[in-house]
Design an enzyme around this catalytic site. Structure first.
Site, PDB file in Angstrom:
ATOM      1  N   THR A 136      -7.706  -1.095  -4.593  1.00 58.65           N
ATOM      2  CA  THR A 136      -6.637  -1.467  -5.519  1.00 58.65           C
ATOM      3  C   THR A 136      -6.819  -2.870  -6.056  1.00 58.65           C
ATOM      4  O   THR A 136      -6.238  -3.231  -7.072  1.00 58.65           O
ATOM      5  CB  THR A 136      -5.257  -1.326  -4.839  1.00 58.65           C
ATOM      6  OG1 THR A 136      -4.224  -1.348  -5.826  1.00 58.65           O
ATOM      7  CG2 THR A 136      -5.027  -2.435  -3.819  1.00 58.65           C
TER       8      THR A 136
ATOM      9  N   GLU B 157      -1.179  -8.292   1.031  1.00 55.82           N
ATOM     10  CA  GLU B 157      -2.007  -9.103   0.142  1.00 55.82           C
ATOM     11  C   GLU B 157      -3.272  -9.573   0.839  1.00 55.82           C
ATOM     12  O   GLU B 157      -4.355  -9.609   0.234  1.00 55.82           O
ATOM     13  CB  GLU B 157      -1.212 -10.311  -0.380  1.00 55.82           C
ATOM     14  CG  GLU B 157       0.005  -9.961  -1.220  1.00 55.82           C
ATOM     15  CD  GLU B 157      -0.337  -9.391  -2.584  1.00 55.82           C
ATOM     16  OE1 GLU B 157      -1.538  -9.292  -2.920  1.00 55.82           O
ATOM     17  OE2 GLU B 157       0.599  -9.033  -3.319  1.00 55.82           O
TER      18      GLU B 157
ATOM     19  N   GLU C  14      -3.695  -4.078 -14.500  1.00 54.85           N
ATOM     20  CA  GLU C  14      -3.621  -2.617 -14.377  1.00 54.85           C
ATOM     21  C   GLU C  14      -3.859  -1.882 -15.700  1.00 54.85           C
ATOM     22  O   GLU C  14      -4.445  -0.794 -15.715  1.00 54.85           O
ATOM     23  CB  GLU C  14      -2.268  -2.204 -13.779  1.00 54.85           C
ATOM     24  CG  GLU C  14      -2.119  -2.473 -12.302  1.00 54.85           C
ATOM     25  CD  GLU C  14      -1.808  -3.932 -11.984  1.00 54.85           C
ATOM     26  OE1 GLU C  14      -1.905  -4.324 -10.806  1.00 54.85           O
ATOM     27  OE2 GLU C  14      -1.464  -4.693 -12.933  1.00 54.85           O
TER      28      GLU C  14
ATOM     29  N   ASP D 265       3.249   2.112  -5.828  1.00 61.38           N
ATOM     30  CA  ASP D 265       2.052   2.372  -6.629  1.00 61.38           C
ATOM     31  C   ASP D 265       0.777   2.677  -5.836  1.00 61.38           C
ATOM     32  O   ASP D 265       0.224   3.782  -5.907  1.00 61.38           O
ATOM     33  CB  ASP D 265       1.802   1.217  -7.598  1.00 61.38           C
ATOM     34  CG  ASP D 265       1.882  -0.170  -6.947  1.00 61.38           C
ATOM     35  OD1 ASP D 265       2.077  -0.259  -5.732  1.00 61.38           O
ATOM     36  OD2 ASP D 265       1.723  -1.171  -7.675  1.00 61.38           O
TER      37      ASP D 265
ATOM     38  N   GLU E 123       7.908  -6.049 -18.436  1.00 57.59           N
ATOM     39  CA  GLU E 123       8.735  -4.921 -18.014  1.00 57.59           C
ATOM     40  C   GLU E 123       9.752  -4.666 -19.113  1.00 57.59           C
ATOM     41  O   GLU E 123      10.435  -5.586 -19.573  1.00 57.59           O
ATOM     42  CB  GLU E 123       9.371  -5.237 -16.672  1.00 57.59           C
ATOM     43  CG  GLU E 123       8.294  -5.755 -15.718  1.00 57.59           C
ATOM     44  CD  GLU E 123       8.629  -5.575 -14.255  1.00 57.59           C
ATOM     45  OE1 GLU E 123       9.815  -5.558 -13.924  1.00 57.59           O
ATOM     46  OE2 GLU E 123       7.669  -5.451 -13.469  1.00 57.59           O
TER      47      GLU E 123
END
Length: 462
Positions: free
Chosen positions: A427, A82, A341, A228, A322
């Site tokens: 990202t 992070e 995303e 990912d 999810e």
């Protein structure tokens, strides 16, 4: 402005109580708090967003605040992953924007202060890579490193594949900007190790790996959480650095993903040793980045199919929780921290196709954010998409990524202060200039000048 008025210099804004989140003063949220390092996280993470939005005065003020107020020498344990993508990437993206503005006659006072801070931070992350494998420890103490009694870290044995494989863009950029090849060399070594540890029959990687032995701890494989951005960085490292080995590795993995994990329009996890055996039936929300990566690959049709499936989930639940696709997208995990995303993939598909349908998708995202997540002091994460309840949480990536991609989706060319095609998005959506591909680095193979620029334009099909 709300962040500055209510939260500065805290790492994050708590949008329900209109105050800053300071690690140690609020109840622990476990691993989530590993992103907080008492280094004004949100301010750094959103620097290049301000520049992209053509908020030049606000950007310059923010840079001055970072330079004057942010301290990196903190006795605090943070996530290597992070901190790399949000803080190191934020400093490098901010530096890229400051250099661009200086070259245009603004910010003439700027003397690479953000880059000096980035190198300082890079040096503080380097001790995490002191392992026999070259895979980094998942956490590091910003002041003391790892493996000492004062560090309170260094006993970990495992890390996620994405955690170890999402370093190369920021570390290579730091090496190219500073002329110090050390950072890029460490990131390359970690990527090389992950590649060597792929399952040779399926050419898939697991989710969690032992940083000392290289044994897979979790052998499930997908394109979502835990893996990912490893795939994303193989492709983007090729784009930024021009090294064909990264593209070859990505293509090998991609062929296996499409053979085993892609079950159109779904993307389901499998076991790396038995790739025909499903590992789970539910889909995590982080995989929503994958259609955007498929656009970079030039594989548009499956990108459209998966994106459309995700859009149907969004229309059903207002956000992207999810879900279990085998049971009519029933919610598996109802939280949604306003992840960007899906907006990211929507932007890339619009850029590739120019189909106004994706503008309608973007409007849906915007309307849902304003209707369900907007609160007086910002935007609050959804605690449960089924009930509409909130968490007192607004992660830095919301401003760093969500705002950026939605702005880019709707912006006309005249709205942009520079050509985004000259940059690659990390990202965390930080902007790194493609000109770094020709910067000297003794650890890298020879490059073919500006061929990378041509490759990028081809991949995007502009």
């Amino acid at each position: 402005m709300i962040q500055k008025d209510h939260a500065y210099p805290a790492d994050e804004l708590m949008p329900l109580t209109c105050r800053g989140r300071v690690r140690g003063l609020e109840p622990s949220r476990g691993d989530i708090d590993d992103a907080l390092g008492k280094f004004s996280l949100t301010l750094i993470d959103t620097l290049d967003t301000l520049a992209l939005l053509n908020k030049t005065v606000e950007f310059e003020e923010a840079v001055r605040r970072v330079v004057a107020d942010v301290r990196l020498d903190n006795d605090i344990v943070v996530s290597v992953f992070e901190t790399n993508i949000r803080v190191l990437g934020g400093l490098l993206g901010g530096h890229s924007m400051a250099v661009m503005l200086k070259e245009s006659g603004r910010m003439v006072w700027y003397q690479d202060e953000l880059l000096h801070m980035a190198k300082d931070l890079g040096l503080r992350l380097l001790p995490a890579f002191n392992t026999s494998s070259g895979l980094p420890y998942p956490r590091v103490n910003l002041r003391y490193g790892v493996r000492g009694p004062e560090t309170r870290t260094g006993t970990e044995t495992d890390t996620c594949t994405a955690c170890a494989g999402t370093i190369i863009l920021e570390f290579a950029a730091l090496s190219r900007f500073t002329g110090d090849p050390t950072f890029e060399a460490h990131a390359r070594r970690a990527l090389d190790f992950l590649w060597e540890k792929r399952q040779r029959n399926s050419n898939l990687v697991g989710t969690t790996i032992n940083i000392h032995s290289g044994e897979w701890v979790r052998r499930d494989s997908g394109v979502g959480a835990g893996i990912d951005s490893y795939y994303e960085y193989l492709m983007k490292a090729y784009i930024l650095l021009g090294d064909d080995r990264f593209l070859q590795r990505f293509n090998t993995h991609y062929a296996s993903i499409m053979k085993y994990i892609s079950q159109p329009p779904l993307l389901l996890d499998v076991h790396i040793h038995k790739p025909l055996l499903p590992a789970r039936t539910w889909m995590d929300s982080l995989l929503a980045f994958f259609p955007g990566l498929q656009v970079l690959k030039g594989d548009i049709r499956p990108a459209i199919e998966t994106h459309e499936m995700l859009y149907q989930v969004t229309k059903k639940h207002n956000f992207l929780p999810e879900v279990d696709p085998l049971f009519y997208f029933r919610v598996h995990w109802a939280q949604h921290p306003l992840r960007p995303e899906f907006a990211e993939s929507t932007y890339f598909l619009y850029k590739a196709t120019r189909d106004p349908y994706y503008l309608e998708v973007g409007r849906t995202i915007l309307e849902n954010l304003n209707r369900f997540a907007r609160v007086p002091c910002g935007f609050a994460a959804m605690k449960d998409v089924r009930t509409g309840s909130h968490e007192d949480r607004m992660d830095s990536f919301f401003l760093a990524e969500m705002f950026k991609y939605l702005f880019l989706l709707f912006a006309e060319e005249d709205d942009l202060p520079f050509n985004v095609e000259d940059y690659v998005f990390t990202t965390e959506a930080h902007l790194l200039p493609l000109s770094l591909s020709t910067a000297s680095n003794s650890q890298a193979p020879p490059l073919v000048n500006n061929m990378v620029l041509l490759k990028l334009k081809y991949l995007f099909m502009f």
